[in-house]
Every structure is written in C-alpha cells, then in structure tokens.
Write a protein that holds these residues in place. Structure first.
Motif, PDB file in Angstrom:
ATOM      1  N   UNK A   3       3.231 -10.713  -1.628  1.00 27.90           N
ATOM      2  CA  UNK A   3       3.247 -11.660  -2.742  1.00 27.90           C
ATOM      3  C   UNK A   3       1.825 -11.881  -3.264  1.00 27.90           C
ATOM      4  N   UNK A   4       1.653 -11.742  -4.563  1.00 27.22           N
ATOM      5  CA  UNK A   4       0.346 -11.949  -5.179  1.00 27.22           C
ATOM      6  C   UNK A   4       0.544 -12.387  -6.619  1.00 27.22           C
ATOM      7  N   UNK A   5      -0.151 -13.436  -7.018  1.00 27.64           N
ATOM      8  CA  UNK A   5      -0.100 -13.923  -8.395  1.00 27.64           C
ATOM      9  C   UNK A   5       1.319 -14.239  -8.848  1.00 27.64           C
ATOM     10  N   UNK A   6       2.135 -14.749  -7.932  1.00 28.13           N
ATOM     11  CA  UNK A   6       3.485 -15.154  -8.286  1.00 28.13           C
ATOM     12  C   UNK A   6       4.464 -14.020  -8.458  1.00 28.13           C
ATOM     13  N   UNK A   7       4.099 -12.831  -7.991  1.00 26.00           N
ATOM     14  CA  UNK A   7       5.006 -11.691  -8.088  1.00 26.00           C
ATOM     15  C   UNK A   7       4.989 -10.916  -6.785  1.00 26.00           C
ATOM     16  N   UNK A   8       5.929 -10.003  -6.644  1.00 30.28           N
ATOM     17  CA  UNK A   8       6.010  -9.152  -5.458  1.00 30.28           C
ATOM     18  C   UNK A   8       5.496  -7.771  -5.833  1.00 30.28           C
ATOM     19  N   UNK A   9       4.531  -7.269  -5.062  1.00 26.87           N
ATOM     20  CA  UNK A   9       3.945  -5.965  -5.330  1.00 26.87           C
ATOM     21  C   UNK A   9       4.226  -5.022  -4.170  1.00 26.87           C
ATOM     22  N   UNK A  10       4.722  -3.827  -4.484  1.00 26.92           N
ATOM     23  CA  UNK A  10       4.922  -2.809  -3.468  1.00 26.92           C
ATOM     24  C   UNK A  10       3.601  -2.147  -3.132  1.00 26.92           C
ATOM     25  N   UNK A  11       3.288  -2.038  -1.841  1.00 25.43           N
ATOM     26  CA  UNK A  11       2.014  -1.454  -1.414  1.00 25.43           C
ATOM     27  C   UNK A  11       2.237  -0.428  -0.309  1.00 25.43           C
TER      28      UNK A  11
END
Length: 280
Positions: free
Chosen positions: A5-13
């Motif tokens: 979770x980053x900046x209010x969104x979910x990022x695939x890493x």
C-alpha cells in the motif's frame, strides 16, 4: 511478487537482492515487466535492492477504469515517492522506462527528498501528444504500420502475444522477447476486457491522463546524478528526445545504445546495469 500500500493505492511489486542494500526503484511502462529480468538480476548482483513495480491500472496494482483514470501524472509520481517510504531504505535510485520515465522525471522534481539518483530510459520530457517543435516526433511511417493493425482478441493469450511480437518487429525490437513478455503480462492482467488488456499491453491509459502543468522547463532543477539511456534506432521516441533530456539536466550522462530501439535488449543489459550502478 507481492503488493504494498502506497499513496492510498495498492501497487504490485517484485524485489531482487538484499533488503538492506541501497534501493533501486524501477517504474514500469506500464507494467514492471518493461524492465528485463536480467537487468534486475545484474543490479542485485551489484549490491542493490531492486524493486520493480506496476503503475496503476496495470499488473497487480489497483485497477479501476483505464478508460477514464481519476488520477494524474503527478499522482503516479507521488506513488513512487510513497513507495520508497513504504519500502524503507530511501532515498532511492529511481528509474523509469517509456511513460514510466515521464513519471520518474516528475517524481524527482516534485519529491526530491525521496530520490538519490535518476535513470531515464526510452522516454521524453513532454507529455503524450504532439511534442515541442524542437523534439522529434514518432516516426510517421512506423506509427502508420503500428496502428493500422486490427486489435487482437484480448481473451486469446496467443493472439495477444502474436500482436505484441508483430508490433515489436515494426518498432525494431526483438519479436521473440516481446512475445514472451506479452504472454507474461497477459497472465498477470486482472481480466480480459479490452480496456484492461490495452492498459497492460499498450499503456493507452496515458493518453487519457492529465499531465499538466508542463515539467520540461523544470529539468535544470534536477540535482541528483542522472543517466539517460536511449536506443539509436528508437522510432517511437527518436533519440533526439533523450539527447534533449541529457542536455537540460545538468551533469546528466547520455548512454546511446547503438543497436537498440524502444526496449533494452539482452545484449545491452550489462552496459546499462554498469552505468546505473555507477550513479550510486
């Protein structure tokens, strides 16, 4: 692969290397697979923690409505800075390829404290659309061939892979590599609806983003070590775009890959990794 979770969104890493090593953050264009596995491995072997990630509306990141994105280019830049904070170990060396390079430029300008170095690959310093008069535009003949093709059946993995391979051949990239990457992107795409597949395979969501205000005039304000990588044979963003960026960022190094087009070919991975590691 995982999400964060980053900046209010979910990022695939996806991460490579030791967690306590200096962080290199790779912004995809649009999925993380724009960055070759071999390059990630070489950077990790050079003592870096490498994290590549999917931009919004692609891969394992939050997907909402790619046809009408409710965020801006600056939102994506803020995602990168927030991801560095969430991962810890910053400031990070930020690298962006293609449209991810546009995100990276804005991120370093808007959030300078989050980043220690910058690599820009196969990109330009203006938003999607007509470029400035002094910048070379897409090669018209190439674009005519590229966009005259009918869209594939997005529910057919093989058809999508073949479409990508044919497009790579038009652009001067390796069609075998493009086919393999497209199949992997298809496997990671959350659904087969045309708009979602387009966002993952072609990144057309960027043509719908609000990219104002301009940032090219701010490039001289970038104070971190910068590497600009560009293929001599790039017909999508001709090499003059990379040359302009390198001129306008003080002290930037320009690395022109003589045999490359839009993608970073396997043969250039070692040279690119060495140049990136030299930035710190």
């Amino acid at each position: 692969m995982t999400t964060i979770n980053a900046n209010g969104t979910v990022l695939g890493i996806e991460s490579f290397g030791a967690r306590d090593a200096p962080l290199v953050l790779l912004a995809g264009g649009t999925t993380m697979l724009s960055w070759p596995d071999a390059l990630c491995a070489r950077l990790a072997a050079g003592g870096r923690r490498v994290v590549r990630y999917d931009l919004r509306d692609s891969g394992e990141s939050t997907t909402t409505d790619p046809e009408a994105p409710a965020y801006t280019l600056r939102s994506l830049a803020a995602d990168a800075a927030a991801l560095v904070d969430a991962l810890g170990g910053g400031p990070a060396h930020l690298a962006g390829i293609g449209v991810g390079g546009m995100v990276a430029q804005v991120a370093v300008l808007d959030h300078p404290g989050a980043f220690s170095a910058l690599t820009l690959a196969s990109t330009r310093a203006v938003a999607p659309g007509p470029p400035d008069d002094d910048l070379p535009d897409h090669d018209r003949a190439t674009m005519g061939r590229l966009f005259a093709r009918p869209m594939p059946d997005w529910t057919d993995r093989e058809a999508v892979a073949e479409f990508a391979a044919a497009g790579a051949e038009i652009l001067g990239d390796d069609p075998v590599a493009a086919r393999a990457v497209a199949a992997r992107v298809w496997d990671r795409t959350p659904g087969t609806t045309p708009s979602v597949q387009l966002a993952n395979q072609l990144g057309l969501v960027f043509s719908r983003l609000d990219c104002t205000p301009r940032w090219r005039e701010r490039l001289p304000g970038i104070a971190v070590p910068t590497l600009v990588v560009h293929g001599r044979r790039n017909r999508f963003f001709p090499v003059g775009n990379g040359e302009a960026i390198a001129r306008e960022i003080r002290g930037a190094r320009l690395l022109v890959l003589e045999e490359a087009a839009t993608a970073i070919p396997d043969a250039a991975v070692g040279e690119v990794a060495e140049a990136m590691l030299a930035l710190g």
